[in-house]
Design an enzyme around this catalytic site. Structure first.
Site, PDB file in Angstrom:
ATOM      1  N   LYS A  97      70.012  32.652 -62.660  1.00  0.00           N
ATOM      2  CA  LYS A  97      69.073  33.291 -63.265  1.00  0.00           C
ATOM      3  C   LYS A  97      68.264  32.428 -64.433  1.00  0.00           C
ATOM      4  CE  LYS A  97      70.756  38.113 -63.568  1.00  0.00           C
ATOM      5  NZ  LYS A  97      71.243  39.315 -64.340  1.00  0.00           N
ATOM      6  N   LYS A 103      70.160  40.542 -49.419  1.00  0.00           N
ATOM      7  CA  LYS A 103      70.389  41.814 -49.876  1.00  0.00           C
ATOM      8  C   LYS A 103      69.309  42.605 -50.284  1.00  0.00           C
ATOM      9  CE  LYS A 103      73.555  42.939 -53.433  1.00  0.00           C
ATOM     10  NZ  LYS A 103      74.730  42.890 -54.339  1.00  0.00           N
ATOM     11  N   LYS A 151      66.369  44.996 -56.233  1.00  0.00           N
ATOM     12  CA  LYS A 151      65.140  45.476 -56.876  1.00  0.00           C
ATOM     13  C   LYS A 151      64.217  44.539 -57.211  1.00  0.00           C
ATOM     14  CE  LYS A 151      68.590  47.203 -60.152  1.00  0.00           C
ATOM     15  NZ  LYS A 151      69.074  48.576 -61.145  1.00  0.00           N
TER      16      LYS A 151
END
Ligand code: TRP
Length: 328
Positions: free
Chosen positions: A111, A192, A195
């Site tokens: 991230k 996967k 969002k």
């Protein structure tokens, strides 16, 4: 009864992958466990976010969890920032966690990469998560495989705390769901469902209308053969559709494959219909909740009060263990 705790970020609209991968387990755990579920809004501000949206997203996430079947009479549902112990305990645990172990967290590396400046909060994300868990004397934490490392850290912090200050914190176990619950992106079936996917065409949000659900499933990426067979490595797209169909109908994906002999069209139609039918009652419950904001507030207020009663007790033990002067 064993206590379970889990958290979900209010970063966007919950999708079918979240539901089938995690939330369905939460719903199932309500009866046999003392279950607490938390919308982790403080985690959501570790990356740049839109303040005008956060509160609405937090509410939406809570309403989706209720619509998905969390029952406030059988579990405790609350918002992280409503219970101050989460931040207070984070500070104490910050003094037990080490820079070295936080630097090794792969999610931080992922991230933080490419960001102009990384906040201390993002670095500290796993300690806040440890505080979430440890504040409730949690026995089991149902999380996806991607959270395994964070959970391991929470255990290490608890063990170190107890070693240093005496038995105070319950050391939690991970409850990683069996594979099969992994729902992949429809447009990119080796990733996967997420969002934050680059394109939304691979994701089915729980509140999507029947028409767009059908459209997305019908345009799901498959392969150039025509044989329907469950083989994740060789046929990720087809296998993902079988997994979804299996998950929403309660059947085994490999067995299901035998039902479709005439190419992919039949599989896509059946999956689209099954998903639409599966989500209909959830969507209806969501509309009812939307029409009753005061009812939702009451649920979250009671949830916070129940959670706080537990967390305050744990925090009192922690204060005492580390030697903070009691407030006269
Ligand atoms: N980090 C978790 C995730 O991204 C969310 C989370 C925050 C959580 N606190 C938690 C999960 C405590 C389990 C327990 O999925």
């Amino acid at each position: 009864m064993a206590r379970v705790f889990s958290g979900i970020q209010p970063t966007g609209d919950m999708h079918l992958g979240n539901y089938l991968g995690a939330v369905r387990q939460w719903v199932a755990d309500q009866d046999a466990h003392d279950a607490l579920y938390c919308v982790v809004d403080l985690h959501a501000i570790t990356l740049p976010h839109d303040p005008a949206e956060l509160a609405a997203r937090t509410r939406r996430t809570a309403m989706l969890l209720l619509a998905a079947g969390l029952d406030p009479h059988r579990c405790t549902l609350f918002v992280q920032s409503h219970v101050r112990v989460h931040t207070e305990l984070t500070w104490v645990l910050n003094c037990v966690a080490t820079m070295g172990e936080l630097r090794r967290m792969t999610q931080f590396k992922d991230k933080g990469q490419g960001q102009e400046s990384v906040s201390v909060g993002l670095f500290d994300y796993p300690v806040l998560m440890a505080a979430d868990i440890l504040a409730y004397d949690t026995d089991r934490v149902p999380v996806g495989d991607d959270q395994r490392q964070h959970l391991e850290l929470a255990r290490d912090i608890a063990l170190r705390f107890n070693h240093r200050f005496g038995e105070t914190l319950v050391v939690p176990e991970a409850a990683i769901p069996p594979v099969g619950a992994r729902i992949m992106d429809l447009a990119n079936p080796t990733a996967k469902m997420s969002k934050s996917a680059e394109s939304p065409t691979g994701t089915i949000a729980l509140l999507d209308d029947p028409k767009s659900i059908t459209k997305r499933i019908k345009s799901a990426v498959t392969d150039s053969e025509t044989e329907v067979r469950f083989d994740v490595a060789a046929k990720p797209g087809v296998s993902n559709l079988l997994s979804i169909l299996g998950a929403v109908t309660g059947r085994d994906p490999e067995t299901l494959a035998g039902d479709f002999t005439g190419g992919y069209g039949g599989l896509k139609t059946a999956t689209a219909e099954a998903v639409v039918e599966f989500l209909a009652p959830l969507q209806e419950r969501y509309r009812d909740l939307e029409a009753d904001p005061a009812g939702v507030d009451a649920v979250l207020g009671e949830g916070a009060a129940k959670a706080e009663a537990i967390a305050d007790g744990v925090m009192a033990r922690v204060r005492d263990a580390v030697g903070l002067l009691p407030r006269p």
